[in-house]
Design a protein around this motif. Structure first.
Motif, PDB file in Angstrom:
ATOM      1  N   MET A   1      35.173  46.670  45.683  1.00 23.93           N
ATOM      2  CA  MET A   1      36.361  47.238  46.307  1.00 23.93           C
ATOM      3  C   MET A   1      37.591  46.824  45.496  1.00 23.93           C
ATOM      4  SD  MET A   1      37.381  49.013  48.997  1.00 23.93           S
ATOM      5  CE  MET A   1      38.891  49.375  49.868  1.00 23.93           C
ATOM      6  N   TYR A   2      38.295  47.804  44.964  1.00 24.62           N
ATOM      7  CA  TYR A   2      39.466  47.500  44.149  1.00 24.62           C
ATOM      8  C   TYR A   2      40.748  47.653  44.972  1.00 24.62           C
ATOM      9  CZ  TYR A   2      36.275  47.733  40.212  1.00 24.62           C
ATOM     10  OH  TYR A   2      35.232  47.501  39.347  1.00 24.62           O
ATOM     11  N   ASP A   3      41.713  46.785  44.696  1.00 20.67           N
ATOM     12  CA  ASP A   3      42.999  46.860  45.391  1.00 20.67           C
ATOM     13  C   ASP A   3      43.871  47.981  44.832  1.00 20.67           C
ATOM     14  OD1 ASP A   3      42.957  44.370  47.166  1.00 20.67           O
ATOM     15  OD2 ASP A   3      42.386  43.576  45.212  1.00 20.67           O
ATOM     16  N   PHE A   4      43.756  48.208  43.522  1.00 19.55           N
ATOM     17  CA  PHE A   4      44.555  49.255  42.873  1.00 19.55           C
ATOM     18  C   PHE A   4      43.951  49.536  41.499  1.00 19.55           C
ATOM     19  CE2 PHE A   4      46.440  45.127  42.065  1.00 19.55           C
ATOM     20  CZ  PHE A   4      46.621  45.122  40.697  1.00 19.55           C
ATOM     21  N   ALA A   5      44.485  50.584  40.846  1.00 14.77           N
ATOM     22  CA  ALA A   5      44.041  50.918  39.490  1.00 14.77           C
ATOM     23  C   ALA A   5      45.266  51.082  38.602  1.00 14.77           C
ATOM     24  CB  ALA A   5      43.211  52.202  39.502  1.00 14.77           C
ATOM     25  N   ASN A   6      45.235  50.455  37.438  1.00 14.01           N
ATOM     26  CA  ASN A   6      46.352  50.527  36.485  1.00 14.01           C
ATOM     27  C   ASN A   6      46.091  51.553  35.402  1.00 14.01           C
ATOM     28  OD1 ASN A   6      48.093  48.378  37.412  1.00 14.01           O
ATOM     29  ND2 ASN A   6      46.586  46.905  36.638  1.00 14.01           N
ATOM     30  N   ILE A   7      47.127  52.290  35.049  1.00 13.20           N
ATOM     31  CA  ILE A   7      47.121  53.071  33.813  1.00 13.20           C
ATOM     32  C   ILE A   7      48.095  52.369  32.871  1.00 13.20           C
ATOM     33  CG2 ILE A   7      47.660  55.279  32.733  1.00 13.20           C
ATOM     34  CD1 ILE A   7      46.862  56.658  35.297  1.00 13.20           C
ATOM     35  N   LEU A   8      47.578  51.951  31.720  1.00 12.76           N
ATOM     36  CA  LEU A   8      48.327  51.048  30.840  1.00 12.76           C
ATOM     37  C   LEU A   8      48.807  51.785  29.588  1.00 12.76           C
ATOM     38  CD1 LEU A   8      45.686  48.241  31.225  1.00 12.76           C
ATOM     39  CD2 LEU A   8      48.031  48.092  32.090  1.00 12.76           C
ATOM     40  N   PHE A   9      50.062  51.546  29.242  1.00 14.84           N
ATOM     41  CA  PHE A   9      50.661  52.199  28.084  1.00 14.84           C
ATOM     42  C   PHE A   9      50.984  51.172  26.998  1.00 14.84           C
ATOM     43  CE2 PHE A   9      51.538  54.878  31.719  1.00 14.84           C
ATOM     44  CZ  PHE A   9      51.080  56.109  31.252  1.00 14.84           C
ATOM     45  N   ALA A  10      50.870  51.653  25.751  1.00  7.79           N
ATOM     46  CA  ALA A  10      51.186  50.803  24.600  1.00  7.79           C
ATOM     47  C   ALA A  10      51.930  51.628  23.560  1.00  7.79           C
ATOM     48  CB  ALA A  10      49.904  50.213  24.002  1.00  7.79           C
ATOM     49  N   GLY A  11      52.653  50.932  22.723  1.00  9.09           N
ATOM     50  CA  GLY A  11      53.458  51.579  21.684  1.00  9.09           C
ATOM     51  C   GLY A  11      54.762  50.812  21.567  1.00  9.09           C
ATOM     52  N   ARG A  12      55.780  51.478  21.033  1.00 11.07           N
ATOM     53  CA  ARG A  12      57.069  50.797  20.935  1.00 11.07           C
ATOM     54  C   ARG A  12      57.573  50.461  22.343  1.00 11.07           C
ATOM     55  NH1 ARG A  12      61.252  54.270  22.245  1.00 11.07           N
ATOM     56  NH2 ARG A  12      60.595  56.453  22.489  1.00 11.07           N
ATOM     57  N   CYS A  13      58.408  49.436  22.437  1.00 14.42           N
ATOM     58  CA  CYS A  13      58.983  49.083  23.729  1.00 14.42           C
ATOM     59  C   CYS A  13      60.492  48.960  23.589  1.00 14.42           C
ATOM     60  CB  CYS A  13      58.379  47.772  24.251  1.00 14.42           C
ATOM     61  SG  CYS A  13      58.745  47.460  26.012  1.00 14.42           S
ATOM     62  N   ASN A  14      61.197  49.106  24.702  1.00 11.43           N
ATOM     63  CA  ASN A  14      62.653  48.981  24.682  1.00 11.43           C
ATOM     64  C   ASN A  14      63.111  47.584  25.103  1.00 11.43           C
ATOM     65  OD1 ASN A  14      61.879  49.333  27.324  1.00 11.43           O
ATOM     66  ND2 ASN A  14      62.925  51.300  27.602  1.00 11.43           N
ATOM     67  N   ARG A  15      62.179  46.666  25.225  1.00 11.95           N
ATOM     68  CA  ARG A  15      62.489  45.264  25.441  1.00 11.95           C
ATOM     69  C   ARG A  15      61.498  44.418  24.641  1.00 11.95           C
ATOM     70  NH1 ARG A  15      66.526  47.028  26.488  1.00 11.95           N
ATOM     71  NH2 ARG A  15      67.900  46.777  28.283  1.00 11.95           N
ATOM     72  N   ALA A  16      61.793  43.151  24.451  1.00 15.19           N
ATOM     73  CA  ALA A  16      60.941  42.277  23.648  1.00 15.19           C
ATOM     74  C   ALA A  16      60.740  40.962  24.396  1.00 15.19           C
ATOM     75  CB  ALA A  16      61.579  42.032  22.280  1.00 15.19           C
ATOM     76  N   CYS A  17      59.942  41.016  25.434  1.00 18.95           N
ATOM     77  CA  CYS A  17      59.727  39.844  26.286  1.00 18.95           C
ATOM     78  C   CYS A  17      58.824  38.846  25.562  1.00 18.95           C
ATOM     79  CB  CYS A  17      59.083  40.270  27.594  1.00 18.95           C
ATOM     80  SG  CYS A  17      59.927  41.666  28.399  1.00 18.95           S
ATOM     81  N   PRO A  18      59.259  37.616  25.392  1.00 17.66           N
ATOM     82  CA  PRO A  18      58.433  36.631  24.677  1.00 17.66           C
ATOM     83  C   PRO A  18      57.140  36.303  25.401  1.00 17.66           C
ATOM     84  CG  PRO A  18      60.382  35.590  25.636  1.00 17.66           C
ATOM     85  CD  PRO A  18      60.558  37.072  25.794  1.00 17.66           C
TER      86      PRO A  18
END
Length: 249
Positions: free
Chosen positions: A1-18
């Motif tokens: 039983m899953y609580d939720f499902a993620n769709i994940l994106f990658a590529g350039r970002c507009n922030r740079a979180c360490p």
């Protein structure tokens, strides 16, 4: 039983979180999918969501932001047409583009803004930019419930009391204060707030009617289905512990 499902994106970002957790994933997972239609293995993901009867879909990123996905509205329409009509859709974003894309933002059922500080100096240390999104304006324009997610670390821990008060003042109804993944320190915060419940093992507190949750990734009891940018479907809440990534290495 899953609580939720993620769709994940990658590529350039507009922030740079360490602390970006996606950078801890293998490079082959983080293929740029910001212009891709359909997403890699989208049909396989939809089949799994149907088979597992998952009713919560989250647009989020590994190393990018879902508002940067070129086909964001099309993907929402596509999923609503193919999945159970009771399925709810939410976005977990840094909020940088939310005002510009408010029409699309309001097509979700819920939104979550990752927002660690109102102060430009602090924000820059945690997000790699001094340009702080106008959270108050986002809340005013939003027609969907908006939660604020505040990662806590050394640059902002001393600001937290004031941060909580300001969130309440501008109308935030739900605030989540999150420890970093793998963080072993226990921050001395939120001690004065009354605990009114627990969610997935995390304490839920109250500040003048605003719900405040203290979230510890390493202790959270959650299950999620995840469509990675390369098409891999994983089933670990903590992405770096995904067994399917180990097997395909």
């Amino acid at each position: 039983m899953y609580d939720f499902a993620n769709i994940l994106f990658a590529g350039r970002c507009n922030r740079a979180c360490p602390w970006c957790i996606g950078k801890a994933l293998p490079d082959r997972v983080n293929v740029d999918n910001l212009s891709l239609w359909p997403l890699e293995n989208l049909d396989g993901f939809i089949e799994r969501v149907r088979a597992e009867n998952v009713r919560e879909i989250v647009f989020t990123g590994t190393v990018s932001d879902p508002h940067l996905y070129r086909h964001e509205a099309l993907l929402l329409d596509h999923l609503r047409a193919r999945l159970d009509p009771r399925t709810r859709y939410s976005i977990h974003t840094n909020g940088v583009l939310s005002l510009r894309k408010m029409t699309v933002f309001n097509r979700y059922d819920r939104g979550c803004i990752s927002f660690p500080s109102f102060e430009p100096d602090t924000y820059e240390k945690m997000m790699g930019s001094r340009r702080v999104p106008d959270l108050s304006a986002i809340l005013r324009e939003a027609t969907i419930p908006v939660k604020v997610s505040c990662v806590i670390d050394e640059p902002n821990v001393a600001e937290l009391d004031g941060f909580v008060k300001r969130c309440h003042r501008i109308g935030v109804r739900r605030l989540v204060v999150r420890k970093l993944f793998g963080e072993t320190r226990e921050w001395d915060v939120l001690r004065d707030l009354p605990v009114v419940g627990r969610f997935k093992g995390n304490p839920v507190m109250d500040y003048r009617g605003m719900e405040v949750t203290y979230w510890d990734f390493d202790k959270t009891e959650c299950r999620s289905l995840n469509l990675f940018p390369d098409g891999t479907i994983g089933d670990a809440y903590r992405l770096t512990e995904t067994p399917q990534l180990e097997r395909s290495a």
